[in-house]
Write a protein that holds these residues in place. Structure first.
Motif, PDB file in Angstrom:
ATOM      1  N   SER A  51       6.667   1.982   6.500  1.00 35.74           N
ATOM      2  CA  SER A  51       7.212   0.943   5.766  1.00 35.74           C
ATOM      3  C   SER A  51       6.621   0.567   4.439  1.00 35.74           C
ATOM      4  O   SER A  51       7.113   0.084   3.743  1.00 35.74           O
ATOM      5  N   ILE A  52       5.586   1.624   4.098  1.00 33.59           N
ATOM      6  CA  ILE A  52       5.028   1.595   2.683  1.00 33.59           C
ATOM      7  C   ILE A  52       5.729   2.589   1.597  1.00 33.59           C
ATOM      8  O   ILE A  52       5.179   2.961   0.594  1.00 33.59           O
ATOM      9  N   ALA A  53       6.912   3.048   2.240  1.00 34.28           N
ATOM     10  CA  ALA A  53       7.545   4.144   1.064  1.00 34.28           C
ATOM     11  C   ALA A  53       8.106   3.571  -0.051  1.00 34.28           C
ATOM     12  O   ALA A  53       8.097   4.283  -0.959  1.00 34.28           O
ATOM     13  N   TYR A  54       8.016   2.266  -0.350  1.00 34.63           N
ATOM     14  CA  TYR A  54       8.266   1.467  -1.317  1.00 34.63           C
ATOM     15  C   TYR A  54       7.297   1.409  -2.565  1.00 34.63           C
ATOM     16  O   TYR A  54       7.575   1.214  -3.686  1.00 34.63           O
ATOM     17  N   GLU A 106      -0.581   2.989  -4.817  1.00 31.16           N
ATOM     18  CA  GLU A 106      -0.434   2.139  -4.063  1.00 31.16           C
ATOM     19  C   GLU A 106      -0.456   2.652  -2.720  1.00 31.16           C
ATOM     20  O   GLU A 106      -1.167   2.225  -2.005  1.00 31.16           O
ATOM     21  N   ALA A 107       0.332   3.523  -2.563  1.00 31.21           N
ATOM     22  CA  ALA A 107       0.722   4.157  -1.016  1.00 31.21           C
ATOM     23  C   ALA A 107      -0.655   4.837  -0.586  1.00 31.21           C
ATOM     24  O   ALA A 107      -0.899   4.830   0.564  1.00 31.21           O
ATOM     25  N   ALA A 108      -1.178   5.581  -1.627  1.00 28.87           N
ATOM     26  CA  ALA A 108      -2.443   6.352  -1.161  1.00 28.87           C
ATOM     27  C   ALA A 108      -3.758   5.326  -0.610  1.00 28.87           C
ATOM     28  O   ALA A 108      -4.279   5.487   0.467  1.00 28.87           O
ATOM     29  N   LYS A 109      -3.471   4.199  -1.388  1.00 31.10           N
ATOM     30  CA  LYS A 109      -4.516   3.083  -0.915  1.00 31.10           C
ATOM     31  C   LYS A 109      -4.141   2.474   0.418  1.00 31.10           C
ATOM     32  O   LYS A 109      -4.976   2.311   1.271  1.00 31.10           O
TER      33      LYS A 109
END
Length: 386
Positions: free
Chosen positions: A191-194, A199-202
């Motif tokens: 769900s963090i594809a956005y 941010e995604a890495a963290k």
């Protein structure tokens, strides 16, 4: 005064023509008077010029000093030392009160200082898991930064972006801490594809860390109960997301080592159990029944009453215990040979049975010798391993 044409002398100072040759005289002024005439203005010019140059140099030095102070103030502000930067510009303003650039620079620094303090407030909210308050302040800062592109804001914009990212990470982390399965965590990972790359890495790191933590705990629990296959499956599933994670790999090795140790111990235990079972079965078949008491009483009519007790020392129920005996007198002469049944018919482990027999008309002391005992073992319940 002299004529430059005929050389006549003693001509009147004010004459315009030579009285001797009629040539127009040059209007020469006595050198001494000339020097006196021109020396004062020249000196005044030189002094004025010197003063002007000196003033210019002074102003130039002041300007250079102010520019240097402005540069240093900007460097201080870029490193976050806003108060020092403002103090330096205040000092520069005393030398250049009409220098509007200084006032503008001070306004920029004060604005940057305010933004910096607001970002610090956001970070405090994040530390206290007050994400709603942090999110509100992030929106306020974002509006203030719109259209602002001064150099002083460059590091602050980076800090602001990081704080904004941390709010998102904190909110998701707070949520993932309530998730207790790898499947739910993997769904959250999708769900963090956005989010952007930073941010995604963290967030991905936070989710994977939670996966490692959760799977380690679950696998350790399974391992403590010797559920090796389940523990191994949990670790393998987590390794799909936390590839090459040292903690998971180490636990996987531990599971395999303990599985092998358990299997070896289990083989030894089974072998011992089989051996013990064989000994137990041998005892149940051949040594389960033991005579505890055997008394002989002779009544007034010469009849001998024999009473005794036998005990089941085995680990299984026994049935139909038959005692083979010989009756002898004191001299060892055989009087009677026979068999008698023990009652009750079934003896449980550690239970005693009764033996009773009467020899009629012996009229003398006798003794009973037990020659043999036979019995049947009850059928075992369950499998031999239980």
């Amino acid at each position: 005064m002299s004529c430059h044409n005929c050389g006549s002398t003693n001509i009147h100072e004010g004459a315009r023509f030579c009285p001797f040759c009629g040539t127009r005289l040059k209007n020469e002024i006595n050198r001494k008077h000339l020097i006196k005439y021109i020396s004062l203005p020249v000196a005044s010019f030189v002094i004025v010029t010197f003063l002007v140059v000196l003033g210019y140099k002074h102003e130039e030095n002041v300007n250079a000093q102010v520019v240097d102070q402005q540069r240093k103030a900007e460097e201080l502000a870029l490193s976050g030392r806003y108060e020092e930067a403002l103090s330096l510009l205040e000092a520069a303003k005393k030398d250049r009160t009409d220098y509007s650039v200084l006032k503008k620079e001070m306004d920029h620094i004060e604005f940057a200082q305010d933004i910096s303090e607001q970002i610090n407030d956001v970070n405090d909210h994040i530390k206290n898991t007050e994400f709603e308050e942090a999110r509100t302040q992030i929106k306020t800062i974002s509006k203030q930064l719109q259209g602002e592109n001064t150099v002083l804001l460059s590091p602050l914009k980076a800090n602001f972006q990081e704080s904004s990212t941390n709010v998102t990470v904190g909110e998701i982390k707070k949520e993932i801490n309530t998730l207790n399965s790898i499947d739910l965590l993997s769904d959250k990972l999708k769900s963090i594809a956005y989010l952007d790359n930073v941010e995604a890495a963290k967030v991905e790191n936070q989710i994977v860390t939670r996966m490692v933590e959760l799977s380690t705990k679950q696998a350790e629990d399974k391992l403590s109960r010797n559920h090796f296959n389940e523990a191994s499956y949990i670790i393998e599933e987590a390794l799909q997301y936390a590839v090459n994670n040292e903690k998971l790999i180490s636990l996987k090795e531990k599971i395999e080592q303990e599985r092998e140790s358990f299997l070896v111990a289990e083989r030894v235990r089974i072998e011992k159990a089989i051996s013990a079972a064989k000994k137990e079965e041998e005892k149940n078949k051949n040594k389960a029944v033991e005579v505890k008491k055997l008394n002989v009483k002779l009544d007034d009519f010469g009849d001998a009453y024999i009473e005794g007790e036998v005990i089941n020392n085995g680990t299984r129920d026994i049935n139909s215990v038959v005692v083979e005996f010989i009756i002898k007198d004191k001299q060892g002469k055989e009087i009677e040979k026979g068999k008698t049944n023990i009652f009750p018919n079934t003896l449980h482990p550690n239970e005693t049975g009764k033996l009773k027999h009467i020899v009629y008309g012996v009229k003398k002391d006798i003794k009973m010798e037990i020659r043999n005992m036979n019995w049947y073992l009850s059928e075992k319940e369950g499998s031999p391993d239980e």
